[in-house]
Design a protein around this motif. Structure first.
Motif, mmCIF file in Angstrom:
data_model
loop_
_atom_site.group_PDB
_atom_site.id
_atom_site.type_symbol
_atom_site.label_atom_id
_atom_site.label_comp_id
_atom_site.label_asym_id
_atom_site.label_seq_id
_atom_site.Cartn_x
_atom_site.Cartn_y
_atom_site.Cartn_z
ATOM 1 N N CYS A 256 -0.056 -5.102 4.991
ATOM 2 C CA CYS A 256 -0.180 -3.860 5.748
ATOM 3 C C CYS A 256 -1.466 -3.955 6.546
ATOM 4 C CB CYS A 256 -0.219 -2.647 4.817
ATOM 5 S SG CYS A 256 -0.797 -1.165 5.681
ATOM 6 N N PRO A 257 -1.376 -3.921 7.873
ATOM 7 C CA PRO A 257 -2.575 -4.041 8.702
ATOM 8 C C PRO A 257 -3.227 -2.697 9.004
ATOM 9 C CG PRO A 257 -0.657 -4.042 10.115
ATOM 10 C CD PRO A 257 -0.139 -3.873 8.691
ATOM 11 N N HIS A 258 -2.636 -1.618 8.491
ATOM 12 C CA HIS A 258 -3.050 -0.274 8.929
ATOM 13 C C HIS A 258 -4.214 0.269 8.126
ATOM 14 C CE1 HIS A 258 1.438 -0.624 9.653
ATOM 15 N NE2 HIS A 258 0.913 -0.602 10.867
ATOM 16 N N CYS B 177 0.728 5.128 7.006
ATOM 17 C CA CYS B 177 1.948 4.339 7.235
ATOM 18 C C CYS B 177 2.768 4.310 5.944
ATOM 19 C CB CYS B 177 1.564 2.921 7.638
ATOM 20 S SG CYS B 177 0.683 2.043 6.323
ATOM 21 N N CYS C 114 3.655 1.380 4.607
ATOM 22 C CA CYS C 114 3.515 0.054 3.997
ATOM 23 C C CYS C 114 2.206 -0.145 3.237
ATOM 24 C CB CYS C 114 3.725 -1.060 5.024
ATOM 25 S SG CYS C 114 2.820 -0.958 6.572
ATOM 26 N N ARG C 115 1.234 0.730 3.413
ATOM 27 C CA ARG C 115 -0.023 0.560 2.678
ATOM 28 C C ARG C 115 0.185 0.958 1.217
ATOM 29 N NH1 ARG C 115 -5.667 0.254 3.312
ATOM 30 N NH2 ARG C 115 -6.771 1.405 1.695
#
Ligand SMILES: [Zn+2]
Length: 177
Positions: free
Chosen positions: A89-91, A97, A99-100
């Motif tokens: 997860c790049p956020h 988001c 996905c985190r």
């Protein structure tokens, strides 16, 4: 069975309050390569799920992260082990988001790529509260690896299935099952 692994603090040395931003900052934890060799013969799927908000904060690029993940895959592969996929997860936390971790988006990505994964027969190994909640949200067995002192108090009180000092201790436990 599938094995979900957190990255920093489980596979590699976690820089305190920082991110691994370039290969020179990457180092496998002791025993991890040997552990993954054995885990590769025990699990049908081994995937890494890692929060990497340093990307969203502009501290590194997705290309930098890809270089680091290739280094990880090369090191494990050269040792004779296997990681089937890496999800990140790049956020930033503020992005809210799906996905985190502890959100379950990365597990859903894994299930799409590997439909044979059954979360109820999967294990989540991590060093933080978000990893444990992620695993619990999916009905996985949870394994806490010691070491994240910033969360020591919350982790001490968390309900998890197993606690070990490192991945190799987890392997020894599985061997004894
Ligand atoms: Zn995300």
């Amino acid at each position: 069975m599938a094995l979900f692994l957190d990255r920093d603090g489980v596979i590699n040395v976690r820089p305190p309050m920082d991110y691994v931003k370039k290969p020179s900052e990457w180092a496998l934890l002791p025993g991890v390569a040997a552990a993954l060799v054995q885990l590769s013969s025990m699990f049908d799927r081994i995937v890494v799920v890692t929060n990497q908000a340093g990307v969203g904060k502009g501290l590194m690029s997705e290309e930098d992260l890809a270089v680091i993940h290739q280094l990880m895959l090369d090191q494990i592969g050269e040792a004779g082990g296997r990681i089937d996929a890496v999800y990140y997860c790049p956020h930033r936390r503020e992005a809210a988001c799906d996905c985190r971790k502890p959100a379950t988006g990365m597990a859903m990505q894994a299930k799409i790529q590997f439909p044979d994964i059954d979360f109820s027969r999967s294990w989540m190994v991590g060093d933080s509260a978000s990893d444990m909640v992620f695993g619990q949200n999916l009905g996985m067995k949870t394994v806490l690896i010691a070491g994240k002192y910033e969360e020591a108090e919350i982790l001490a009180e968390m309900q998890v299935d197993y606690r070990f000092d490192g991945l190799l201790d987890f392997v020894r436990f599985l061997r004894g099952c």
